[in-house]
Scaffold this motif. Structure first.
Motif, PDB file in Angstrom:
ATOM      1  N   VAL A  65       0.891  -1.348  -0.097  1.00  0.00           N
ATOM      2  CA  VAL A  65      -0.065   0.001   0.097  1.00  0.00           C
ATOM      3  C   VAL A  65       0.971   1.174  -0.001  1.00  0.00           C
ATOM      4  CG1 VAL A  65      -1.657   1.297   1.361  1.00  0.00           C
ATOM      5  CG2 VAL A  65      -2.105  -1.269   1.017  1.00  0.00           C
ATOM      6  N   PRO A  66       1.808   1.397   0.821  1.00  0.00           N
ATOM      7  CA  PRO A  66       2.549   2.555   1.086  1.00  0.00           C
ATOM      8  C   PRO A  66       3.298   2.879  -0.376  1.00  0.00           C
ATOM      9  CG  PRO A  66       3.106   1.488   2.809  1.00  0.00           C
ATOM     10  CD  PRO A  66       2.209   0.579   1.922  1.00  0.00           C
ATOM     11  N   THR A  67       3.936   2.094  -0.953  1.00  0.00           N
ATOM     12  CA  THR A  67       4.570   2.159  -2.356  1.00  0.00           C
ATOM     13  C   THR A  67       3.696   2.516  -3.500  1.00  0.00           C
ATOM     14  OG1 THR A  67       6.215   0.608  -1.338  1.00  0.00           O
ATOM     15  CG2 THR A  67       6.054   1.089  -3.933  1.00  0.00           C
ATOM     16  N   ALA A  68       2.530   1.779  -3.500  1.00  0.00           N
ATOM     17  CA  ALA A  68       1.631   1.800  -4.694  1.00  0.00           C
ATOM     18  C   ALA A  68       1.001   3.326  -4.357  1.00  0.00           C
ATOM     19  CB  ALA A  68       0.648   0.714  -4.618  1.00  0.00           C
ATOM     20  N   LEU A  69       0.588   3.762  -3.445  1.00  0.00           N
ATOM     21  CA  LEU A  69      -0.052   5.069  -3.237  1.00  0.00           C
ATOM     22  C   LEU A  69       0.733   6.174  -3.243  1.00  0.00           C
ATOM     23  CD1 LEU A  69      -2.584   4.479  -0.197  1.00  0.00           C
ATOM     24  CD2 LEU A  69      -3.049   4.482  -2.880  1.00  0.00           C
ATOM     25  N   LYS A  70       2.320   6.164  -3.353  1.00  0.00           N
ATOM     26  CA  LYS A  70       3.231   7.160  -3.717  1.00  0.00           C
ATOM     27  C   LYS A  70       3.830   6.999  -4.916  1.00  0.00           C
ATOM     28  CE  LYS A  70       4.444   7.527   1.226  1.00  0.00           C
ATOM     29  NZ  LYS A  70       5.536   7.118   2.298  1.00  0.00           N
ATOM     30  N   GLY A  71       3.351   5.834  -5.590  1.00  0.00           N
ATOM     31  CA  GLY A  71       3.674   5.502  -6.741  1.00  0.00           C
ATOM     32  C   GLY A  71       3.486   6.370  -7.969  1.00  0.00           C
ATOM     33  N   GLY A  72       2.466   7.112  -8.093  1.00  0.00           N
ATOM     34  CA  GLY A  72       2.160   8.268  -8.852  1.00  0.00           C
ATOM     35  C   GLY A  72       1.569   7.257 -10.164  1.00  0.00           C
ATOM     36  N   ASN A  73       1.617   7.843 -11.293  1.00  0.00           N
ATOM     37  CA  ASN A  73       0.947   7.170 -12.669  1.00  0.00           C
ATOM     38  C   ASN A  73       1.580   5.963 -12.962  1.00  0.00           C
ATOM     39  OD1 ASN A  73      -0.361   9.440 -13.038  1.00  0.00           O
ATOM     40  ND2 ASN A  73       0.814  10.707 -14.131  1.00  0.00           N
ATOM     41  N   ALA A  74       2.886   5.617 -12.585  1.00  0.00           N
ATOM     42  CA  ALA A  74       3.553   4.396 -12.983  1.00  0.00           C
ATOM     43  C   ALA A  74       2.751   3.133 -12.247  1.00  0.00           C
ATOM     44  CB  ALA A  74       4.994   4.183 -12.553  1.00  0.00           C
ATOM     45  N   ALA A  75       2.705   3.725 -11.089  1.00  0.00           N
ATOM     46  CA  ALA A  75       1.867   2.460 -10.189  1.00  0.00           C
ATOM     47  C   ALA A  75       0.585   2.271 -10.638  1.00  0.00           C
ATOM     48  CB  ALA A  75       1.740   2.644  -8.550  1.00  0.00           C
ATOM     49  N   ALA A  76      -0.167   3.596 -11.093  1.00  0.00           N
ATOM     50  CA  ALA A  76      -1.706   3.392 -11.318  1.00  0.00           C
ATOM     51  C   ALA A  76      -1.954   2.614 -12.704  1.00  0.00           C
ATOM     52  CB  ALA A  76      -2.134   4.982 -11.738  1.00  0.00           C
ATOM     53  N   PHE A  77      -0.615   2.754 -13.743  1.00  0.00           N
ATOM     54  CA  PHE A  77      -0.593   1.981 -14.904  1.00  0.00           C
ATOM     55  C   PHE A  77      -0.418   0.638 -14.616  1.00  0.00           C
ATOM     56  CE2 PHE A  77       0.116   6.120 -17.292  1.00  0.00           C
ATOM     57  CZ  PHE A  77      -1.043   5.776 -18.063  1.00  0.00           C
ATOM     58  N   LEU A  78       0.227   0.291 -13.709  1.00  0.00           N
ATOM     59  CA  LEU A  78       0.319  -1.239 -13.264  1.00  0.00           C
ATOM     60  C   LEU A  78      -0.891  -1.747 -12.657  1.00  0.00           C
ATOM     61  CD1 LEU A  78       2.545  -3.288 -13.036  1.00  0.00           C
ATOM     62  CD2 LEU A  78       2.993  -2.744 -10.527  1.00  0.00           C
ATOM     63  N   GLY A  79      -1.542  -0.911 -11.829  1.00  0.00           N
ATOM     64  CA  GLY A  79      -2.789  -1.424 -11.374  1.00  0.00           C
ATOM     65  C   GLY A  79      -4.075  -1.560 -12.412  1.00  0.00           C
ATOM     66  N   LEU A  80      -3.678  -0.899 -13.495  1.00  0.00           N
ATOM     67  CA  LEU A  80      -4.874  -0.856 -14.588  1.00  0.00           C
ATOM     68  C   LEU A  80      -4.312  -2.129 -15.234  1.00  0.00           C
ATOM     69  CD1 LEU A  80      -6.952   0.535 -16.563  1.00  0.00           C
ATOM     70  CD2 LEU A  80      -4.838   1.549 -17.850  1.00  0.00           C
ATOM     71  N   PHE A  81      -2.949  -2.410 -15.638  1.00  0.00           N
ATOM     72  CA  PHE A  81      -2.570  -3.639 -16.286  1.00  0.00           C
ATOM     73  C   PHE A  81      -3.188  -4.762 -15.372  1.00  0.00           C
ATOM     74  CE2 PHE A  81       0.264  -7.238 -16.298  1.00  0.00           C
ATOM     75  CZ  PHE A  81       0.280  -7.626 -17.456  1.00  0.00           C
ATOM     76  N   PHE A  82      -2.951  -5.032 -14.164  1.00  0.00           N
ATOM     77  CA  PHE A  82      -3.407  -6.067 -13.063  1.00  0.00           C
ATOM     78  C   PHE A  82      -4.849  -6.375 -13.517  1.00  0.00           C
ATOM     79  CE2 PHE A  82       0.354  -5.534 -10.291  1.00  0.00           C
ATOM     80  CZ  PHE A  82       1.187  -6.363 -10.874  1.00  0.00           C
TER      81      PHE A  82
END
Length: 139
Positions: free
Chosen positions: A35-52
């Protein structure tokens, strides 16, 4: 199918909180990143979440499509089978897959799940079953 599912997730989050879930895809990525890494991860983390999200939705769609001709009882009623498949997918994701991630499983509340199952069945399960029946020529 993934798009209707994410619309359901955003709508459900808005109804429950009264706010738009702007970090929805980041939260999905938290299953892999924490959670901490993903919420601070910005657009890169959001695109990874979209992919998943789309990967999981596509995988369950493909699973139904491939299993359908092998399990004859699935040719019973496309609407009922689609609704039941949505319940199956929901339970596998919420109670099995999420348990394997840092997010953990959601607590089981039958009233909340029932509403989600009905909507998820209509938006996800029934279209999968309908199109699979149509492809395989099952009436």
């Amino acid at each position: 199918m993934g798009t209707t599912d994410i619309v359901l997730a955003f709508t459900s989050a808005y109804i429950k909180s009264g706010k738009f879930a702007g970090k929805m895809f980041n939260y999905i990525a938290a299953g892999a990143l924490g959670v901490p890494t993903a919420l601070k991860g910005g657009n890169a983390a959001a695109f990874l979440g979209l992919f998943f999200h789309y990967f999981i939705a596509f995988s369950f769609t493909l699973l139904f499509f491939l299993v359908f001709p092998k399990l004859k009882f699935l040719a019973f009623n496309k609407y009922l089978v689609g609704m039941l498949y949505a319940v199956f997918v929901s339970m596998v994701v919420d109670q099995l897959i999420l348990r394997l991630t840092p997010l953990g499983a959601f607590p089981f509340n039958l009233a909340d799940y029932f509403i989600n199952w009905v909507v998820f069945g209509i938006l996800f399960g029934v279209p999968i079953a309908y199109n699979t029946y149509k492809y395989y020529g099952v009436e």
